[in-house]
Design a protein around this motif. Structure first.
Motif, PDB file in Angstrom:
ATOM      1  N   PRO A 258      21.116 -93.203   9.672  1.00  0.00           N
ATOM      2  CA  PRO A 258      20.135 -93.715  10.637  1.00  0.00           C
ATOM      3  C   PRO A 258      20.289 -95.209  10.895  1.00  0.00           C
TER       4      PRO A 258
ATOM      5  N   GLN B  66      14.321 -97.351  19.511  1.00  0.00           N
ATOM      6  CA  GLN B  66      14.340 -95.990  18.998  1.00  0.00           C
ATOM      7  C   GLN B  66      15.389 -95.871  17.897  1.00  0.00           C
ATOM      8  N   ARG B  67      15.282 -94.761  17.174  1.00  0.00           N
ATOM      9  CA  ARG B  67      16.323 -94.425  16.204  1.00  0.00           C
ATOM     10  C   ARG B  67      17.628 -94.165  16.968  1.00  0.00           C
ATOM     11  N   GLN B  68      18.706 -94.551  16.349  1.00  0.00           N
ATOM     12  CA  GLN B  68      20.047 -94.241  16.822  1.00  0.00           C
ATOM     13  C   GLN B  68      20.791 -93.749  15.594  1.00  0.00           C
ATOM     14  N   TRP B  69      21.706 -92.828  15.768  1.00  0.00           N
ATOM     15  CA  TRP B  69      22.475 -92.318  14.626  1.00  0.00           C
ATOM     16  C   TRP B  69      23.881 -92.871  14.653  1.00  0.00           C
TER      17      TRP B  69
ATOM     18  N   PHE C 114      18.584 -98.225  13.994  1.00  0.00           N
ATOM     19  CA  PHE C 114      17.541 -98.410  14.995  1.00  0.00           C
ATOM     20  C   PHE C 114      18.083 -99.345  16.053  1.00  0.00           C
TER      21      PHE C 114
ATOM     22  N   THR D   1      15.590 -85.317  16.977  1.00  0.00           N
ATOM     23  CA  THR D   1      14.957 -86.438  16.274  1.00  0.00           C
ATOM     24  C   THR D   1      14.500 -87.536  17.223  1.00  0.00           C
TER      25      THR D   1
ATOM     26  N   ALA E  34      16.175 -89.498  19.026  1.00  0.00           N
ATOM     27  CA  ALA E  34      17.018 -90.691  18.921  1.00  0.00           C
ATOM     28  C   ALA E  34      17.618 -90.998  20.290  1.00  0.00           C
TER      29      ALA E  34
ATOM     30  N   CYS F 169      20.313 -85.618  17.890  1.00  0.00           N
ATOM     31  CA  CYS F 169      19.684 -86.776  18.537  1.00  0.00           C
ATOM     32  C   CYS F 169      18.463 -86.328  19.334  1.00  0.00           C
TER      33      CYS F 169
END
Length: 149
Positions: A67, A75-78, A69, A109, A111, A106
């Motif tokens: 994870p 937002q979350r980014q992977w 951000f 979640t 993301a 993505c």
């Protein structure tokens, strides 16, 4: 159809073997036990999400996400940190299936997307990623800082 599962501790032995092959691909010394310990920590502490893909009754590849951000999207980014398919199973679309599963994750979640990096000499990856919709970032330089051991 190939089955994709999220890695758990029950997958640890098979996952560690694949992870070792991946590390050897990137010119690291083989060390299955050290890799197994590393993966066990990631799984136990929920620090990564790994998708394992099965073909011919065994796991033959994986994609590991960490994870992040994103400051612009808020937002979350992977981070698609690791992607590997056993050389005996390449050319069957397994990497694409793993990437598609990461993209779906993505969405699941909420993301904003996936980030990845690969070596300039990784011809396979550098051909694969644009085919899968990734854009080469021409605007940023990436730097590493390594603590002295």
């Amino acid at each position: 159809m190939n089955k994709i599962e999220i890695a758990t501790l029950s997958h640890l032995n098979e996952f560690a073997e694949l992870f070792d092959q991946y590390r050897v691909f990137y010119r690291q010394a083989t060390d299955v036990e050290k890799g197994k310990s590393f993966l066990k920590e990631r799984i136990t502490n929920d620090e990564s999400v790994t998708f394992l893909i099965k073909a011919e009754g065994k796991f033959v590849g994986f994609a590991q996400l960490y994870p992040l951000f994103h400051y612009k999207a808020l937002q979350r980014q992977w981070l698609l940190s690791d992607l590997f398919v056993d050389p005996d199973f390449r050319g069957l679309g397994l990497s694409i299936a793993l990437i598609d599963r990461c993209k779906a994750y993505c969405e699941e979640t909420e993301a904003c997307g996936l980030l990845l990096e690969t070596e300039k000499t990784n011809d396979i990856g550098n051909q694969l990623y644009p085919k899968c919709g990734f854009e080469l970032d021409q605007d940023h330089n990436y730097y590493n800082w390594w603590k002295k051991s």
